[in-house]
Write a protein that holds these residues in place. Structure first.
Motif, PDB file in Angstrom:
ATOM      1  N   ARG A  67       6.709  58.775  59.975  1.00 49.29           N
ATOM      2  CA  ARG A  67       6.806  57.335  60.258  1.00 49.29           C
ATOM      3  C   ARG A  67       6.424  57.062  61.715  1.00 49.29           C
ATOM      4  O   ARG A  67       5.756  56.065  62.019  1.00 49.29           O
ATOM      5  CB  ARG A  67       8.236  56.841  59.995  1.00 49.29           C
ATOM      6  CG  ARG A  67       8.625  56.815  58.519  1.00 49.29           C
ATOM      7  CD  ARG A  67       9.965  56.113  58.328  1.00 49.29           C
ATOM      8  NE  ARG A  67      10.379  56.167  56.938  1.00 49.29           N
ATOM      9  CZ  ARG A  67      11.308  56.980  56.456  1.00 49.29           C
ATOM     10  NH1 ARG A  67      11.959  57.805  57.293  1.00 49.29           N
ATOM     11  NH2 ARG A  67      11.610  56.981  55.179  1.00 49.29           N
ATOM     12  N   SER A  68       6.821  57.987  62.612  1.00 52.33           N
ATOM     13  CA  SER A  68       6.505  57.777  64.035  1.00 52.33           C
ATOM     14  C   SER A  68       4.996  57.851  64.273  1.00 52.33           C
ATOM     15  O   SER A  68       4.456  57.133  65.114  1.00 52.33           O
ATOM     16  CB  SER A  68       7.229  58.814  64.895  1.00 52.33           C
ATOM     17  OG  SER A  68       6.682  60.109  64.717  1.00 52.33           O
ATOM     18  N   ILE A  69       4.309  58.712  63.521  1.00 53.72           N
ATOM     19  CA  ILE A  69       2.845  58.795  63.629  1.00 53.72           C
ATOM     20  C   ILE A  69       2.227  57.470  63.217  1.00 53.72           C
ATOM     21  O   ILE A  69       1.333  56.931  63.888  1.00 53.72           O
ATOM     22  CB  ILE A  69       2.288  59.952  62.767  1.00 53.72           C
ATOM     23  CG1 ILE A  69       2.741  61.310  63.301  1.00 53.72           C
ATOM     24  CG2 ILE A  69       0.758  59.882  62.683  1.00 53.72           C
ATOM     25  CD1 ILE A  69       2.126  61.703  64.621  1.00 53.72           C
ATOM     26  N   ALA A  70       2.722  56.908  62.088  1.00 49.39           N
ATOM     27  CA  ALA A  70       2.192  55.631  61.602  1.00 49.39           C
ATOM     28  C   ALA A  70       2.454  54.515  62.610  1.00 49.39           C
ATOM     29  O   ALA A  70       1.575  53.696  62.896  1.00 49.39           O
ATOM     30  CB  ALA A  70       2.813  55.291  60.251  1.00 49.39           C
ATOM     31  N   LEU A  71       3.674  54.467  63.159  1.00 49.09           N
ATOM     32  CA  LEU A  71       4.020  53.425  64.131  1.00 49.09           C
ATOM     33  C   LEU A  71       3.163  53.546  65.392  1.00 49.09           C
ATOM     34  O   LEU A  71       2.728  52.543  65.967  1.00 49.09           O
ATOM     35  CB  LEU A  71       5.506  53.519  64.490  1.00 49.09           C
ATOM     36  CG  LEU A  71       6.483  53.086  63.384  1.00 49.09           C
ATOM     37  CD1 LEU A  71       7.908  53.437  63.758  1.00 49.09           C
ATOM     38  CD2 LEU A  71       6.358  51.583  63.122  1.00 49.09           C
ATOM     39  N   ILE A 102       8.049  47.892  59.961  1.00 54.87           N
ATOM     40  CA  ILE A 102       7.267  47.324  61.061  1.00 54.87           C
ATOM     41  C   ILE A 102       7.611  45.846  61.183  1.00 54.87           C
ATOM     42  O   ILE A 102       7.379  45.065  60.257  1.00 54.87           O
ATOM     43  CB  ILE A 102       5.752  47.481  60.821  1.00 54.87           C
ATOM     44  CG1 ILE A 102       5.377  48.963  60.692  1.00 54.87           C
ATOM     45  CG2 ILE A 102       4.954  46.845  61.957  1.00 54.87           C
ATOM     46  CD1 ILE A 102       3.922  49.186  60.391  1.00 54.87           C
ATOM     47  N   GLU A 103       8.188  45.511  62.356  1.00 57.00           N
ATOM     48  CA  GLU A 103       8.527  44.101  62.643  1.00 57.00           C
ATOM     49  C   GLU A 103       9.306  43.461  61.495  1.00 57.00           C
ATOM     50  O   GLU A 103       8.989  42.373  61.023  1.00 57.00           O
ATOM     51  CB  GLU A 103       7.243  43.312  62.927  1.00 57.00           C
ATOM     52  CG  GLU A 103       6.480  43.817  64.141  1.00 57.00           C
ATOM     53  CD  GLU A 103       5.180  43.066  64.352  1.00 57.00           C
ATOM     54  OE1 GLU A 103       4.827  42.246  63.472  1.00 57.00           O
ATOM     55  OE2 GLU A 103       4.515  43.302  65.378  1.00 57.00           O
ATOM     56  N   GLY A 104      10.316  44.170  61.008  1.00 58.41           N
ATOM     57  CA  GLY A 104      11.206  43.635  59.981  1.00 58.41           C
ATOM     58  C   GLY A 104      10.655  43.726  58.579  1.00 58.41           C
ATOM     59  O   GLY A 104      11.314  43.293  57.625  1.00 58.41           O
ATOM     60  N   GLN A 105       9.460  44.279  58.418  1.00 61.39           N
ATOM     61  CA  GLN A 105       8.873  44.421  57.087  1.00 61.39           C
ATOM     62  C   GLN A 105       8.563  45.897  56.825  1.00 61.39           C
ATOM     63  O   GLN A 105       8.417  46.691  57.746  1.00 61.39           O
ATOM     64  CB  GLN A 105       7.583  43.598  56.976  1.00 61.39           C
ATOM     65  CG  GLN A 105       7.810  42.084  57.105  1.00 61.39           C
ATOM     66  CD  GLN A 105       6.524  41.315  56.951  1.00 61.39           C
ATOM     67  OE1 GLN A 105       5.439  41.884  56.958  1.00 61.39           O
ATOM     68  NE2 GLN A 105       6.639  40.011  56.800  1.00 61.39           N
ATOM     69  N   LEU A 106       8.468  46.222  55.541  1.00 60.54           N
ATOM     70  CA  LEU A 106       8.154  47.595  55.159  1.00 60.54           C
ATOM     71  C   LEU A 106       6.647  47.712  54.883  1.00 60.54           C
ATOM     72  O   LEU A 106       6.080  46.933  54.114  1.00 60.54           O
ATOM     73  CB  LEU A 106       8.937  48.017  53.925  1.00 60.54           C
ATOM     74  CG  LEU A 106      10.444  48.250  54.125  1.00 60.54           C
ATOM     75  CD1 LEU A 106      11.089  48.658  52.810  1.00 60.54           C
ATOM     76  CD2 LEU A 106      10.683  49.335  55.173  1.00 60.54           C
ATOM     77  N   PHE A 107       6.076  48.676  55.545  1.00 61.51           N
ATOM     78  CA  PHE A 107       4.658  48.975  55.304  1.00 61.51           C
ATOM     79  C   PHE A 107       4.600  50.355  54.652  1.00 61.51           C
ATOM     80  O   PHE A 107       5.266  51.296  55.090  1.00 61.51           O
ATOM     81  CB  PHE A 107       3.879  48.986  56.632  1.00 61.51           C
ATOM     82  CG  PHE A 107       2.465  49.490  56.504  1.00 61.51           C
ATOM     83  CD1 PHE A 107       1.465  48.636  56.045  1.00 61.51           C
ATOM     84  CD2 PHE A 107       2.132  50.806  56.825  1.00 61.51           C
ATOM     85  CE1 PHE A 107       0.159  49.091  55.932  1.00 61.51           C
ATOM     86  CE2 PHE A 107       0.834  51.261  56.700  1.00 61.51           C
ATOM     87  CZ  PHE A 107      -0.162  50.399  56.260  1.00 61.51           C
ATOM     88  N   THR A 108       3.825  50.490  53.583  1.00 60.33           N
ATOM     89  CA  THR A 108       3.764  51.755  52.853  1.00 60.33           C
ATOM     90  C   THR A 108       2.544  52.567  53.281  1.00 60.33           C
ATOM     91  O   THR A 108       1.412  52.090  53.195  1.00 60.33           O
ATOM     92  CB  THR A 108       3.693  51.507  51.340  1.00 60.33           C
ATOM     93  OG1 THR A 108       4.845  50.755  50.942  1.00 60.33           O
ATOM     94  CG2 THR A 108       3.668  52.834  50.579  1.00 60.33           C
ATOM     95  N   MET A 109       2.811  53.750  53.755  1.00 60.41           N
ATOM     96  CA  MET A 109       1.725  54.691  54.057  1.00 60.41           C
ATOM     97  C   MET A 109       1.768  55.819  53.038  1.00 60.41           C
ATOM     98  O   MET A 109       2.809  56.098  52.430  1.00 60.41           O
ATOM     99  CB  MET A 109       1.860  55.286  55.468  1.00 60.41           C
ATOM    100  CG  MET A 109       3.047  56.228  55.647  1.00 60.41           C
ATOM    101  SD  MET A 109       3.048  57.121  57.235  1.00 60.41           S
ATOM    102  CE  MET A 109       1.738  58.306  56.966  1.00 60.41           C
ATOM    103  N   ARG A 110       0.634  56.460  52.849  1.00 57.16           N
ATOM    104  CA  ARG A 110       0.593  57.578  51.917  1.00 57.16           C
ATOM    105  C   ARG A 110       0.318  58.871  52.688  1.00 57.16           C
ATOM    106  O   ARG A 110      -0.364  58.884  53.718  1.00 57.16           O
ATOM    107  CB  ARG A 110      -0.487  57.369  50.847  1.00 57.16           C
ATOM    108  CG  ARG A 110      -0.195  56.192  49.931  1.00 57.16           C
ATOM    109  CD  ARG A 110      -1.112  56.186  48.730  1.00 57.16           C
ATOM    110  NE  ARG A 110      -0.883  57.314  47.832  1.00 57.16           N
ATOM    111  CZ  ARG A 110       0.140  57.418  46.976  1.00 57.16           C
ATOM    112  NH1 ARG A 110       1.041  56.432  46.903  1.00 57.16           N
ATOM    113  NH2 ARG A 110       0.275  58.471  46.202  1.00 57.16           N
ATOM    114  N   LEU A 111       0.860  59.928  52.127  1.00 57.67           N
ATOM    115  CA  LEU A 111       0.661  61.254  52.673  1.00 57.67           C
ATOM    116  C   LEU A 111       0.097  62.106  51.545  1.00 57.67           C
ATOM    117  O   LEU A 111       0.619  62.066  50.419  1.00 57.67           O
ATOM    118  CB  LEU A 111       1.997  61.822  53.158  1.00 57.67           C
ATOM    119  CG  LEU A 111       1.979  63.044  54.066  1.00 57.67           C
ATOM    120  CD1 LEU A 111       1.318  62.710  55.393  1.00 57.67           C
ATOM    121  CD2 LEU A 111       3.406  63.548  54.299  1.00 57.67           C
TER     122      LEU A 111
END
Length: 952
Positions: free
Chosen positions: A913-917, A795-804
């Protein structure tokens, strides 16, 4: 306008020296007596003794020396006779049949039918239906049908014998005995003359009484009729009176008028749509009539359910300028007292029926909450109701103990409501104490209308309880089956009870009055302006129906009335009401509903095409009144913009982890996802005594979890499944214990229990067959195991960690293939487990939610096991599916997915990832779904109000 009863008063009083105390006037109902008394009182000189006034039923009781017994008492006596004939039914099962039998027996006596002849003929006809079979070839039901008329004849004879012995009688017995007394000259009348006012539709016994009195010159008839329908040979309104005039030709005919044809009358026929429009039309007519200073007005309700709409439409100006009297009374069954007392009875009915199953005396949660929601209870405890409601909810149980509820209130009456009762007799004592206590509290709170309703309710309750105690004291279990019996009897007992409003007898002036009444109450009464509502075919007259056990032809041949005679009675009452009225408003409902087809009554058509065309003094005006337009509020589509605070809340949710269920929720309706996951709106937590659809799934999952958990890390074989099959009922009961131990011995819960049992046994048998025919080694890896994985999202050049994360129902290892199983008690088909060619289509395909779930489990397990296993099979077990669609493996390109290729996994990762974005995109608001079906079972549909007509 000279009213019929006023004319009679004038006639009787025309000779001022006449001695009226040795005269008697007979009416068809009590209300006619009441009006006549007022008319005589207005015209008589002070000190004059009025004639005796009786209804025709009271005359029959006087002549026969028999008092007509209460219907409930008769029903019990009939049931005891029924038992003597070795009939097995319980009282409550016999109840409806018994009411019909008493009515038929009464009709037989009213019309002097020979019971032996009638029942022997009916028995012969019934036996011809079984002419080709011997009794031993018949089933028990067929044998009972064949012998029904023999049984009814025996029951009739035994019932009459018992009633004669005990000095009791049903109506027909009293009338038949009265006719016998008159015929045999065994009765000396205490009056010199008897006047019969407005007779019509007499029974044979009534005819015989009048006939003998006329022949003895001891009777006179005041006809209340009109030549319009008397002189027309086939007019149904005159069917009875034409015959009587021919039979008693010497009677005075001057009472028969010609008012329908000659008097000036304005008849307005109004076509209205819906009850609200009918009520408005009636009020418009009322206002005009009051403005014109009309002396007497009647609002006649063809459908009594219109009483409330009419009363609600009455403006304050009208109630001040005219004396309004609801002659029909307000139904007791629509009062707050009725709701209160019947709710109390239902509470104890459930508590007593389940007392043997539980140690403590407890009530169903649903009924307790319903009780505290009653308007009367809210008025008594005021603002404390919310605290009590919350305390009950916090109990989180379908059963609430008596002690717990009593601890929530200090009000003596409410403590009495929830007293623990040993049995029905103890409960009756408790209710009697409660009535006294609630009476005191109502008086203290100045709730006088409720006090009057309580008095009427207590009257009926006392009769039923005294009868109950009288028969149970004789050690006869007639009413001691359960409290539901008393509840049913009480409902019937108060069904026709009305709370009286101010009656004409309580006023010194009969002029300028408005009467709201039913059609039967209008008999012998006259009004200048008549407004009749629901003048629809199917209401005027009532639909053809019979409640008799005796066939139509047998009744007709025996001289008993059928629906054709009832239609003649209705027609007479209708036309008789119009005779003396100068203004008539007939309002009918043009809307099709369950009661009518929107058609005007045949009586309206007769007025249009028969009366109006032959009578120049009749003016007919046609009107139409539509319901008030419903103003629909223009509700803007509900959407939630993503503020910085909401974006932060979304990040927290992504950090904690999304489940396949949450993603499917987002795909169905992003607004639903927001309300449940982001805003965390709590769903309704009402506790219901009935098991719901999701409870079935919970039971099944609980059972399978506890059955397979002991085999984790071990091989499982067919013999192990056989062992599980022996423990199914115990496992289900354990699941129910964890759910608050709902009662599964009756109703919907019993069905749910049976379905759970069927699903579990079927699955275990299928598993047993799979293992018996499978040479592979099956090992249980996990049961209800929570798995999770992390996904990096740029996201915007940074990595955001989501959990599943997700929890698979069961995971097995079969040789080198990992099998993931998900149990479904709902609908599941092959198409639901097929991955779309493009994984991104998971968001747009409404039937891909189960495929997404299975795919997610594969990914989670691969990550959880650190890619230890290469081959996977993920499947749905459709517990209610057909054999062809019972095991439903996940498919891709229509091929079963034993091995998930890397590109599928990578594409799937991109999908998540598309869901998170999308969730973190502040330009994509949360919006309502475009699919109506998604709203049907949504917990937030009332808040959202999307397509309310679709799921209301």
């Amino acid at each position: 306008m000279n009213a019929f009863l006023d004319d009679i008063a004038t006639y009787l009083l025309k000779d001022s020296s006449a001695n009226l105390n040795d005269r008697c006037v007979i009416f068809q109902n009590q209300r006619a007596k009441l009006y006549f008394k007022k008319y005589v009182g207005q015209r008589a000189l002070p000190g004059l003794i009025l004639p005796e006034m009786l209804t025709i039923e009271e005359l029959a009781e006087r002549l026969s020396g028999k008092r007509i017994t209460d219907n409930f008492d008769l029903l019990i006596e009939l049931y005891l006779c029924h038992q003597k004939l070795n009939q097995p039914e319980t009282f409550i099962k016999f109840y409806d049949l018994g009411l019909k039998i008493i009515e038929d027996f009464s009709d037989m006596d009213m019309y002097a039918v020979d019971p032996a002849k009638l029942f022997i003929n009916l028995d012969y006809l019934k036996s011809t239906e079984f002419w080709d079979k011997n009794d031993e070839d018949l089933t028990a039901l067929q044998l009972r049908q064949k012998n029904f008329w023999k049984y009814l004849f025996a029951l009739h004879n035994e019932f009459k014998r018992v009633l004669e012995k005990k000095g009791k009688a049903y109506a027909g017995m009293a009338y038949r005995e009265a006719a016998n007394q008159i015929r045999s000259h065994n009765y000396t009348l205490p009056w010199s003359k008897v006047f019969f006012a407005g007779i019509n539709a007499l029974s044979l016994c009534e005819e015989e009484i009048i006939d003998h009195l006329l022949r003895r010159k001891q009777a006179e008839i005041f006809w209340d009729a009109d030549v319009f329908y008397i002189n027309q040979k086939h007019h149904e309104a005159g069917n009875f009176i034409r015959r009587y005039i021919k039979k008693w030709s010497e009677t005075d005919k001057h009472w028969i008028g010609d008012r329908l044809s000659r008097d000036n009358k304005t008849i307005r026929i109004t076509r209205a749509s819906q009850n609200s429009a009918q009520a408005r039309a009636a009020i418009i007519a009322l206002k005009e009539s009051v403005k014109n200073k009309t002396a007497s007005i009647a609002v006649v309700l063809g459908d009594e359910s219109l009483l409330i709409p009419v009363l609600e439409e009455l403006p304050e100006s009208l109630t001040k300028s005219a004396r309004i009297n609801v002659s029909m009374g307000y139904p007791l069954s629509m009062t707050t007292i009725y709701s209160f007392m019947m709710c109390v009875l239902q509470l104890h009915a459930d508590a007593l029926s389940n007392q043997t199953k539980r140690k403590e005396y407890s009530f169903l949660n649903q009924h307790v909450i319903q009780f505290f929601s009653l308007s009367l209870v809210r008025n008594l405890i005021k603002d404390k109701v919310y605290a009590i409601h919350e305390a009950i909810i916090r109990q989180n149980s379908t059963k609430i103990s008596s002690e717990f509820i009593q601890s929530l209130t200090k009000l003596p009456s409410l403590k009495l409501v929830f007293n623990a009762c040993r049995d029905i007799s103890h409960m009756i004592e408790n209710i009697n104490t409660l009535i006294d206590e609630i009476k005191s509290e109502l008086f203290t709170n100045r709730m006088y209308e409720e006090l009057e309703a309580l008095y009427l309710w207590k009257e009926k309750w006392t009769i039923i309880c005294e009868t109950y105690q009288r028969y149970t004291s004789l050690h006869n279990p007639v009413l001691s089956e359960n409290l539901e019996t008393i509840i049913r009897i009480m409902q019937d007992a108060v069904n026709n009870v009305r709370i009286p409003f101010n009656s004409p007898a309580e006023s010194s002036n009969l002029t300028h009055r408005i009467e709201i009444m039913g059609m039967l109450e209008t008999r012998a009464l006259d009004f200048e302006h008549v407004i009749i509502l629901s003048v629809n075919e199917g209401v005027f007259p009532a639909p053809r129906s019979t409640h008799s056990l005796i066939p139509f032809t047998a009744r007709a041949e025996s001289g008993m009335p059928n629906y054709t005679e009832k239609e003649s009675i209705f027609a007479y009452n209708f036309y008789r009401l119009l005779q003396r009225a100068s203004t008539i408003d007939l309002i009918y409902d043009a809307q099709i509903n369950q009661n009518t087809k929107g058609e005007p009554s045949r009586f309206i058509q007769q007025l249009r095409y028969e009366l109006a065309k032959t009578s120049p003094s009749i003016t007919i005006i046609e009107n139409e009144l539509s319901p008030l337009p419903v103003i629909k509020s223009s509700i803007e589509p509900l959407l939630i913009q993503k503020t910085p605070a909401i974006i932060e809340a979304i990040k927290n949710v992504l950090n904690k982890g999304l489940s396949p269920t949450a993603i499917n929720s987002y795909n169905r309706c992003s607004l639903q996802f927001y309300l449940s996951r982001i805003a965390k709106f709590e769903e309704s937590d009402d506790i219901k005594p009935e098991l719901q659809s999701d409870d079935l799934g919970n039971i099944v999952h609980h059972v399978f979890q506890h059955m397979f958990a002991p085999y984790i890390g071990k091989s499982i074989a067919a013999k192990d499944i056989s062992s599980m099959l022996n423990d199914v009922d115990t496992a289900i009961q354990n699941a129910l214990d964890d759910m608050g131990n709902p009662d599964v011995h009756s109703g919907k819960n019993k069905i749910t229990f049976a379905i759970a049992q069927q699903h579990i046994q079927r699955f275990l048998n299928n598993e047993k067959n799979r293992l018996s025919h499978d040479n592979t080694n099956r090992c249980v890896l996990s049961v209800e195991s929570l798995m999770s994985t992390s996904i990096d999202v740029p996201i915007e050049g940074q990595l955001f960690t989501m959990r599943l994360h997700g929890k698979a129902d069961r995971i097995d290892l079969i040789d080198d293939v990992v099998e993931i199983i998900d149990y479904k008690t709902g609908s599941a088909q092959k198409k639901h487990v097929q991955l779309p060619t493009t994984i991104a289509d998971l968001s747009v395909k409404s039937d891909s939610d189960k495929a997404l779930q299975l795919l997610t489990y594969i990914m989670l397990h691969r990550s959880h096991s650190e890619n230890k296993y290469k081959k996977y099979r993920s499947m749905i077990v459709a517990l209610r599916g057909s054999p062809a669609e019972y095991y439903l493996p996940l498919t891709y390109d229509k091929n079963e997915t034993h091995s998930i290729e890397n590109e599928i996994e990578e594409t799937s990762l991109e999908y998540f990832r598309s869901i998170a974005l999308e969730l973190l995109n502040n330009e994509r608001p949360f919006v309502q779904t475009d699919e109506k079906k998604n709203c049907v079972y949504c917990s937030y549909k009332n808040l959202c109000n999307r397509w309310p007509e679709h799921y209301s």
